[in-house]
Design a protein around this motif. Structure first.
Motif, PDB file in Angstrom:
ATOM      1  N   ASN A  58      16.678  -5.980  64.297  1.00  0.00           N
ATOM      2  CA  ASN A  58      16.653  -7.034  63.295  1.00  0.00           C
ATOM      3  C   ASN A  58      15.701  -8.166  63.660  1.00  0.00           C
ATOM      4  O   ASN A  58      15.011  -8.710  62.789  1.00  0.00           O
ATOM      5  N   LEU A  59      15.656  -8.539  64.933  1.00  0.00           N
ATOM      6  CA  LEU A  59      14.810  -9.655  65.334  1.00  0.00           C
ATOM      7  C   LEU A  59      13.334  -9.347  65.099  1.00  0.00           C
ATOM      8  O   LEU A  59      12.592 -10.186  64.567  1.00  0.00           O
ATOM      9  N   SER A  60      12.898  -8.154  65.471  1.00  0.00           N
ATOM     10  CA  SER A  60      11.495  -7.779  65.268  1.00  0.00           C
ATOM     11  C   SER A  60      11.134  -7.777  63.786  1.00  0.00           C
ATOM     12  O   SER A  60      10.055  -8.237  63.392  1.00  0.00           O
ATOM     13  N   LEU A  61      12.050  -7.267  62.976  1.00  0.00           N
ATOM     14  CA  LEU A  61      11.801  -7.248  61.531  1.00  0.00           C
ATOM     15  C   LEU A  61      11.736  -8.665  60.971  1.00  0.00           C
ATOM     16  O   LEU A  61      10.848  -8.993  60.176  1.00  0.00           O
ATOM     17  N   ALA A  62      12.677  -9.521  61.379  1.00  0.00           N
ATOM     18  CA  ALA A  62      12.686 -10.896  60.879  1.00  0.00           C
ATOM     19  C   ALA A  62      11.414 -11.641  61.295  1.00  0.00           C
ATOM     20  O   ALA A  62      10.863 -12.433  60.520  1.00  0.00           O
ATOM     21  N   LEU A  63      10.923 -11.369  62.496  1.00  0.00           N
ATOM     22  CA  LEU A  63       9.671 -11.977  62.939  1.00  0.00           C
ATOM     23  C   LEU A  63       8.495 -11.479  62.102  1.00  0.00           C
ATOM     24  O   LEU A  63       7.601 -12.259  61.753  1.00  0.00           O
ATOM     25  N   ALA A  64       8.487 -10.189  61.788  1.00  0.00           N
ATOM     26  CA  ALA A  64       7.398  -9.643  60.973  1.00  0.00           C
ATOM     27  C   ALA A  64       7.387 -10.291  59.589  1.00  0.00           C
ATOM     28  O   ALA A  64       6.322 -10.696  59.090  1.00  0.00           O
ATOM     29  N   TYR A  65       8.560 -10.395  58.962  1.00  0.00           N
ATOM     30  CA  TYR A  65       8.631 -11.041  57.654  1.00  0.00           C
ATOM     31  C   TYR A  65       8.196 -12.504  57.743  1.00  0.00           C
ATOM     32  O   TYR A  65       7.458 -13.001  56.886  1.00  0.00           O
ATOM     33  N   SER A  66       8.670 -13.200  58.777  1.00  0.00           N
ATOM     34  CA  SER A  66       8.371 -14.628  58.918  1.00  0.00           C
ATOM     35  C   SER A  66       6.897 -14.876  59.204  1.00  0.00           C
ATOM     36  O   SER A  66       6.368 -15.956  58.912  1.00  0.00           O
ATOM     37  N   SER A  67       6.224 -13.893  59.789  1.00  0.00           N
ATOM     38  CA  SER A  67       4.811 -14.062  60.132  1.00  0.00           C
ATOM     39  C   SER A  67       3.913 -14.024  58.898  1.00  0.00           C
ATOM     40  O   SER A  67       2.783 -14.516  58.927  1.00  0.00           O
ATOM     41  N   ALA A  68       4.412 -13.437  57.823  1.00  0.00           N
ATOM     42  CA  ALA A  68       3.569 -13.174  56.650  1.00  0.00           C
ATOM     43  C   ALA A  68       3.640 -14.308  55.634  1.00  0.00           C
ATOM     44  O   ALA A  68       4.604 -15.077  55.580  1.00  0.00           O
ATOM     45  N   ASP A  69       2.622 -14.372  54.801  1.00  0.00           N
ATOM     46  CA  ASP A  69       2.606 -15.316  53.684  1.00  0.00           C
ATOM     47  C   ASP A  69       3.124 -14.672  52.410  1.00  0.00           C
ATOM     48  O   ASP A  69       3.639 -15.361  51.530  1.00  0.00           O
TER      49      ASP A  69
ATOM     50  N   THR B  15      22.312 -12.730  56.618  1.00  0.00           N
ATOM     51  CA  THR B  15      21.349 -13.802  56.393  1.00  0.00           C
ATOM     52  C   THR B  15      21.236 -14.750  57.582  1.00  0.00           C
ATOM     53  O   THR B  15      20.409 -15.663  57.555  1.00  0.00           O
ATOM     54  N   GLN B  16      22.049 -14.543  58.617  1.00  0.00           N
ATOM     55  CA  GLN B  16      21.866 -15.297  59.853  1.00  0.00           C
ATOM     56  C   GLN B  16      20.835 -14.618  60.750  1.00  0.00           C
ATOM     57  O   GLN B  16      20.092 -15.289  61.473  1.00  0.00           O
ATOM     58  N   LYS B  17      20.794 -13.298  60.703  1.00  0.00           N
ATOM     59  CA  LYS B  17      19.777 -12.566  61.466  1.00  0.00           C
ATOM     60  C   LYS B  17      18.452 -12.541  60.715  1.00  0.00           C
ATOM     61  O   LYS B  17      17.377 -12.604  61.332  1.00  0.00           O
ATOM     62  N   TYR B  18      18.535 -12.415  59.407  1.00  0.00           N
ATOM     63  CA  TYR B  18      17.332 -12.452  58.574  1.00  0.00           C
ATOM     64  C   TYR B  18      17.226 -13.845  57.975  1.00  0.00           C
ATOM     65  O   TYR B  18      17.797 -14.138  56.928  1.00  0.00           O
ATOM     66  N   GLN B  19      16.505 -14.707  58.676  1.00  0.00           N
ATOM     67  CA  GLN B  19      16.292 -16.074  58.244  1.00  0.00           C
ATOM     68  C   GLN B  19      14.881 -16.482  58.641  1.00  0.00           C
ATOM     69  O   GLN B  19      14.251 -15.836  59.482  1.00  0.00           O
ATOM     70  N   PRO B  20      14.358 -17.548  58.042  1.00  0.00           N
ATOM     71  CA  PRO B  20      12.984 -17.949  58.360  1.00  0.00           C
ATOM     72  C   PRO B  20      12.832 -18.404  59.816  1.00  0.00           C
ATOM     73  O   PRO B  20      13.616 -19.207  60.305  1.00  0.00           O
ATOM     74  N   PHE B  21      11.843 -17.843  60.493  1.00  0.00           N
ATOM     75  CA  PHE B  21      11.433 -18.306  61.811  1.00  0.00           C
ATOM     76  C   PHE B  21      10.101 -19.046  61.663  1.00  0.00           C
ATOM     77  O   PHE B  21       9.396 -18.894  60.658  1.00  0.00           O
ATOM     78  N   SER B  22       9.763 -19.827  62.660  1.00  0.00           N
ATOM     79  CA  SER B  22       8.466 -20.492  62.663  1.00  0.00           C
ATOM     80  C   SER B  22       7.358 -19.455  62.520  1.00  0.00           C
ATOM     81  O   SER B  22       7.293 -18.491  63.296  1.00  0.00           O
ATOM     82  N   GLN B  23       6.499 -19.639  61.519  1.00  0.00           N
ATOM     83  CA  GLN B  23       5.421 -18.684  61.317  1.00  0.00           C
ATOM     84  C   GLN B  23       4.490 -18.645  62.520  1.00  0.00           C
ATOM     85  O   GLN B  23       4.033 -17.566  62.925  1.00  0.00           O
TER      86      GLN B  23
END
Length: 413
Positions: free
Chosen positions: A299-310, A212-220
């Motif tokens: 992991n970073l690319s995936l977390a960014l993809a999730y964070s980009s979405a609504d 959950t440190q790698k998969y966390q909310p990033f700025s959309q």
């Protein structure tokens, strides 16, 4: 305590889940080793077979898959598991106290060889293969509750077909094993308990973990800039390996839901994002503009993809767990899924997402609208999605539950 994990690779859904457990145990200062055929990381705690055995196993897997494809049109969705592994000496030399099996079906460890492993066994299920006549998922078939045979996936009308042969081998191989089953979801645990092969075994439910440190909310805004996605649209995310081709992942159910949604006032407000697949030569008409991100392996690319979405949509027909759903929630993105199979353990209806009626396309579309139509509600959903991931799916919580199970089994050895 020495724990040995056995799984074909570090990649794919099962491999990633196995590796996350392995890393969680290492973080808890447990001696953990993983043996794989296909290694992707540089971790010393992940080992591969001796060179000559490794080459044999790669050829073995490809040849067996080719045979299944030639005669039955099946590759990774069905496994006979009939060839020797040549791994037993290496396993013994690693001196494990407990062996944790993961995805071994595709000719990784021959099922008859389990009888020769002298340590207690835990089998973490990542699909249904361990208790069927060879399929990874049974679909609407329940013949695994008896003795398989007349397999609809193989278009077989014979009771004594390939699946009956595999089932009989498993019935003999599983007999008298010191075996405990772990399922990542209640649904898969219920299927295993209903099976003729595992009905008398101990079955525990421990959800798959994630960092959950790698998969966390990033700025959309930042996530969209990095991925070259629009800032002025609400984005619906869908992701799976070979997302638009694997029917079990539900793209065929998402498609009419989106087409229906496009006929409403949302047509100019939404765009779609798909990862796990590149844009096909003849892309289907989804009703909205679609951005294909291809396969995202880090992991970073995936977390960014999730964070980009609504909102994330996981319309799977059958799912042992649903790691894309838990990953999305860890990044604060609510999830729409059907109220069925393993996803019921991840998404809490109208608390951190929406569970549509199985398998009603209109309710799936309504779930997307319900999440997006109210800004204040959407923010609350994002907050509680992240809280659910922290409370339920962290590596530390998963490792602690497995460690308790390992300790109990060794105490009773």
């Amino acid at each position: 305590m020495n724990i040995l994990h056995l799984t074909q690779s570090e990649g794919g859904g099962a491999g990633r889940a196995a590796m996350r457990l392995h890393l969680g145990l290492l973080q808890a200062s447990i001696n953990s080793t993983t043996l794989v055929t296909y290694k992707e990381s540089d971790l010393q705690s992940v080992v591969t077979p001796a060179k000559q055995v490794g080459l044999y196993k790669i050829l073995q897997s490809e040849i067996c898959s080719g045979i299944l494809k030639e005669f039955f049109g099946r590759t990774t969705t069905f496994s006979v598991n009939a060839t020797p592994s040549f791994l037993l000496n290496q396993i013994e030399n690693l001196r494990p106290d407990i062996i944790n099996l993961h995805w071994i079906s595709r000719e990784f460890l021959k099922l008859e060889e389990l009888q020769r492993l002298k340590t207690p066994l835990i089998w973490t299920l990542h699909d249904m293969w361990a208790f069927t006549g060879g399929c990874n998922y049974s679909g609407d078939c329940d013949r695994y509750t008896n003795t398989c045979g007349a397999c609809p996936q193989l278009a077989s009308s014979k009771e004594s077909d390939l699946t009956r042969w595999v089932w009989n081998r498993k019935a003999k191989a599983w007999k008298n094993l010191n075996l405990t089953i772990v399922s990542p979801s209640t649904w898969l645990a219920e299927r295993a308990k209903a099976s003729s092969l595992f009905k008398d075994l101990r079955i525990e439910v421990i959800p798959n973990g994630l960092d959950t440190q790698k998969y966390q909310p990033f700025s959309q805004q930042v996530a969209r800039e990095v991925l070259n996605l629009p800032q002025d649209k609400q984005l619906v995310l869908f992701g799976a390996l070979n997302a638009s081709q694997d029917k079990r992942k539900g793209f065929q159910l998402l498609l009419p839901a989106l087409q229906s949604l496009s006929q409403t006032g949302w047509s100019d407000r939404l765009e779609l994002v798909v990862f796990g697949a590149s844009e096909p030569e003849n892309p289907p008409d989804l009703g909205f503009k679609c951005h294909y991100l291809g396969q995202l392996k880090d992991n970073l690319s995936l977390a960014l993809a999730y964070s980009s979405a609504d909102v994330m949509v996981v319309p799977s027909y059958q799912e042992a767990f649903g790691q894309t759903a838990s990953e999305s929630m860890a990044c604060g993105t609510p999830v729409v899924a059907f109220n069925a199979t393993g996803l019921k353990d991840i998404v809490d209806h109208q608390q951190n997402g929406y569970l549509a009626k199985p398998y009603e396309v209109e309710d799936l579309a309504q779930g997307i609208v319900w999440i997006l139509e109210n800004t204040e509600r959407h923010q609350k959903l994002r907050f509680y999605a992240r809280k659910k991931a922290e409370k339920t799916f962290s590596l530390g919580i998963q490792a602690s539950r497995y460690l308790s199970l390992y300790t109990e089994i060794l105490a009773n050895k």
